[in-house]
Every structure is written in C-alpha cells, then in structure tokens.
Design a protein around this motif. Structure first.
Motif, short mmCIF file in Angstrom:
data_model
loop_
_atom_site.label_atom_id
_atom_site.label_comp_id
_atom_site.label_asym_id
_atom_site.label_seq_id
_atom_site.Cartn_x
_atom_site.Cartn_y
_atom_site.Cartn_z
N UNK A 78 0.85 14.06 -6.94
CA UNK A 78 1.20 13.43 -5.67
C UNK A 78 1.27 11.92 -5.80
N UNK A 79 1.19 11.19 -4.69
CA UNK A 79 1.31 9.72 -4.73
C UNK A 79 0.15 9.08 -5.51
N UNK A 80 0.51 8.20 -6.46
CA UNK A 80 -0.48 7.46 -7.25
C UNK A 80 -0.38 5.99 -6.86
N UNK A 81 -1.43 5.46 -6.27
CA UNK A 81 -1.37 4.10 -5.74
C UNK A 81 -1.22 3.04 -6.83
N UNK A 91 5.34 8.47 -6.91
CA UNK A 91 5.22 9.91 -6.66
C UNK A 91 5.13 10.65 -7.98
N UNK A 92 3.96 11.19 -8.27
CA UNK A 92 3.76 12.02 -9.45
C UNK A 92 4.01 13.47 -9.05
N UNK A 149 -1.49 1.21 4.81
CA UNK A 149 -0.37 2.14 4.74
C UNK A 149 0.09 2.29 3.30
N UNK A 150 1.04 3.18 3.07
CA UNK A 150 1.50 3.47 1.72
C UNK A 150 3.01 3.64 1.70
N UNK A 151 3.66 3.00 0.76
CA UNK A 151 5.10 3.19 0.53
C UNK A 151 5.25 3.89 -0.81
N UNK A 152 5.84 5.07 -0.80
CA UNK A 152 5.90 5.91 -2.00
C UNK A 152 7.28 5.82 -2.63
N UNK A 153 7.31 5.59 -3.94
CA UNK A 153 8.55 5.46 -4.70
C UNK A 153 8.62 6.55 -5.75
N UNK A 154 9.77 7.21 -5.85
CA UNK A 154 9.96 8.27 -6.84
C UNK A 154 10.38 7.66 -8.17
N UNK A 155 9.94 8.23 -9.29
CA UNK A 155 10.43 7.78 -10.60
C UNK A 155 11.94 8.01 -10.69
#
Length: 206
Positions: free
Chosen positions: A135-138, A130-131, A174-180
């Motif tokens: 937004x989400x960067x794959x 998650x930028x 699908x996408x799993x989003x991770x925060x820094x």
C-alpha cells in the motif's frame, strides 16, 4: 492558494556515499542538486537550500542557503524547521520540502500535495509511493507545511523528537499518493551504485 515556497533538504551526512555533499555529484548535464532544482523551480515560488557549513560551496546554484537552527544533527525535521522559518520571513504561508538526493520526484508534486491538504483541511500533506503489496509508503521528506506550525515543531525538536511521522501524525497530516511510473519517483541516491542507476534512468527518460 499562491505557489508555496520550496526548501531543498541537503543537510544529510551522506555516510553511504563516503561523506561530503551528495548534491554536488555529477548527474546528467549538471549535478544531483541541479536536477532537483530544475524539477522543483516551476512548482514553487522562491527556493532555498537547507545545508550546514560553509555556504560558499553552493554559490554557483544561486540560491539562499539556510542552515539548521538546532544544534547537532537533528535530522530532516531540523531542515523542515529551517525551511518554515525562512518561508515565514519571506511572507509565505506554506513551504514544500524535497530531498536533495531524489532527482525524479513528480513534476506535479506540489499540485498534488496542495490538493491533498485542501481536501483534508490539513496543515500538512506528505507524499507517498503506492506499493502494490504494502500500500502507500510515506515519503516524509516530501511535504507541504503550514508555516504557522514552526514554533510547535521547534518545541517538539527541543523535546527530543526526531522522527518526521511522529510529529506529522499529531497534526493530522494528509497524504498524496503517487504510483510508480515506471519506477519509484522517490528513488534516492544513497550509494555510488544508486548514482549509476540514476544516470541510466536519466538517459532512458523520454
């Protein structure tokens, strides 16, 4: 679902590091690869290493070494395909891919990818960072893949496709989003300076 198998993608050319096997560079008490193995092992069933050339250079890791089945350097999709074929031969239904030069990927990577694929009824789930601005960067080398797609992928590579996202979009990934937290967990080691930073991050980790 039982734990998927895991494939570590180590087939890159490492040009910015001067060539050779980045994964065998020292990091912490071991190597870049040993850090990746230690992080992935609790999350998966069986594990293998995707690499080309003489497999004996990885002998002390104790993992099967699976080469690309596609001639020439076809990029990470060839490594994913090698992982799919290997996992299918083990009787697995899914395989998770991770990059060999990314030692801080999330410890719940597999759980989050599995949940994302389940929720979306998708055969593939990719990780993303998650930028705050974009937004989400794959992170397309970090994914959960259904082994039933291996022949479709083999055909796509044979037709010249090389970009991971071009193929995954065909299958509604699908996408799993991770925060820094506190830095990008998919920070990867491409240069000697990156390796120095990785050592600093490792030493400052709780």
């Amino acid at each position: 679902m039982t734990k998927p198998d895991g494939i570590i993608l180590a087939g890159g050319l490492a040009t910015r590091m001067g060539g050779g096997d980045k994964g065998l560079l020292p990091l912490g008490d071991g190597t870049l690869l040993s850090q990746v193995i230690d992080r992935l092992a609790p999350q998966v069933g069986a594990m293998a290493l995707n690499a080309n050339g003489d497999p004996s250079r990885f002998a002390e890791l104790g993992l099967p070494v699976v080469p690309d089945s596609i001639d020439g350097f076809a990029g990470p999709l060839a490594g994913v395909l090698a992982g799919l074929d290997w996992a299918a031969a083990q009787g697995a239904t899914h395989v998770v891919s991770v990059a060999a030069d990314t030692p801080f990927f999330p410890r719940d990577l597999v759980d989050q990818l599995t949940q994302a694929a389940h929720d979306a009824h998708a055969p593939i789930a990719l990780a993303a960072t998650l930028d705050p601005e974009r937004g989400p960067m794959r992170q397309p080398t970090f994914g959960l893949w259904d082994v039933s797609l291996r022949d479709d992928l083999r055909a796509a590579i044979g037709d010249g496709l090389r970009k991971v996202v071009q193929w995954t979009e065909r299958h509604g990934a699908a996408q799993a989003v991770f925060a820094p937290d506190p830095f990008d967990p998919f920070f990867n080691v491409n240069t000697p300076q990156d390796l120095t930073r990785a050592q600093s991050l490792l030493e400052s980790a709780p």
